[in-house]
Design an enzyme around this catalytic site. Structure first.
Site, PDB file in Angstrom:
ATOM      1  CG  HIS A  99      92.336 -11.682  24.465  1.00  0.00           C
ATOM      2  ND1 HIS A  99      93.051 -11.396  23.323  1.00  0.00           N
ATOM      3  CD2 HIS A  99      93.139 -11.342  25.513  1.00  0.00           C
ATOM      4  CE1 HIS A  99      94.235 -10.904  23.666  1.00  0.00           C
ATOM      5  NE2 HIS A  99      94.319 -10.857  24.988  1.00  0.00           N
ATOM      6  CG  HIS A 101      92.883 -10.565  30.136  1.00  0.00           C
ATOM      7  ND1 HIS A 101      93.867 -11.528  30.253  1.00  0.00           N
ATOM      8  CD2 HIS A 101      93.242  -9.819  29.066  1.00  0.00           C
ATOM      9  CE1 HIS A 101      94.779 -11.362  29.298  1.00  0.00           C
ATOM     10  NE2 HIS A 101      94.421 -10.324  28.564  1.00  0.00           N
TER      11      HIS A 101
END
Ligand code: AMP
Ligand code: ZN
Length: 112
Positions: A99, A101
């Site tokens: 992922h 951010h």
């Protein structure tokens, strides 16, 4: 069924505040935002971290990079944003699904 938290968010099994979705990626608000805007951008395929990226993923990762400024602007971040990718325990990664951010706006701390 995958036991991965973010795979469950993609499938809708676990609810999320979705911001954007296409064939390759899913974007949602971080549940514990570190700044006014804090999104998580994830690939729809399960990849544990940057360590697991392979040549076959080039188009997907390029797609994410090209999408980031557009996502930032869609959240009102007109003068810039920050991206962070934590990789592995040594990098502070807590969720084992790659992922990115995307952070910005009020509350964004200095980096130094
Ligand atoms: P990392 O430490 O880089 O693995 O980041 C994991 C992020 O996932 C943290 O910022 C958490 O706040 C966020 N997070 C964990 N569970 C959820 C959830 N159910 N929905 C949205 N964000 C989450
Ligand atoms: Zn996953």
């Amino acid at each position: 069924m995958s036991d991965c938290l973010f795979c469950k968010i993609i499938s809708g099994e676990i609810p999320s505040a979705k911001v954007y979705e296409d064939d390759l990626i899913f974007v949602f608000k971080d549940i514990a935002p570190k700044a006014k805007v804090h999104l998580l951008v994830i690939p729809k395929i399960h990849l544990k971290s940057l360590e697991n990226l392979e040549q076959d993923h080039k188009d997907m990762i390029a797609h994410i990079m090209l999408k980031l400024p557009e996502l930032a602007r869609s959240q009102g971040l007109d003068d810039g944003f920050r991206t962070i990718i934590n990789t592995g325990p040594g990098g502070g990664q807590e969720v084992g699904h790659l992922h990115i951010h995307l952070l910005g706006g009020e509350g964004l701390p200095g980096f130094n």
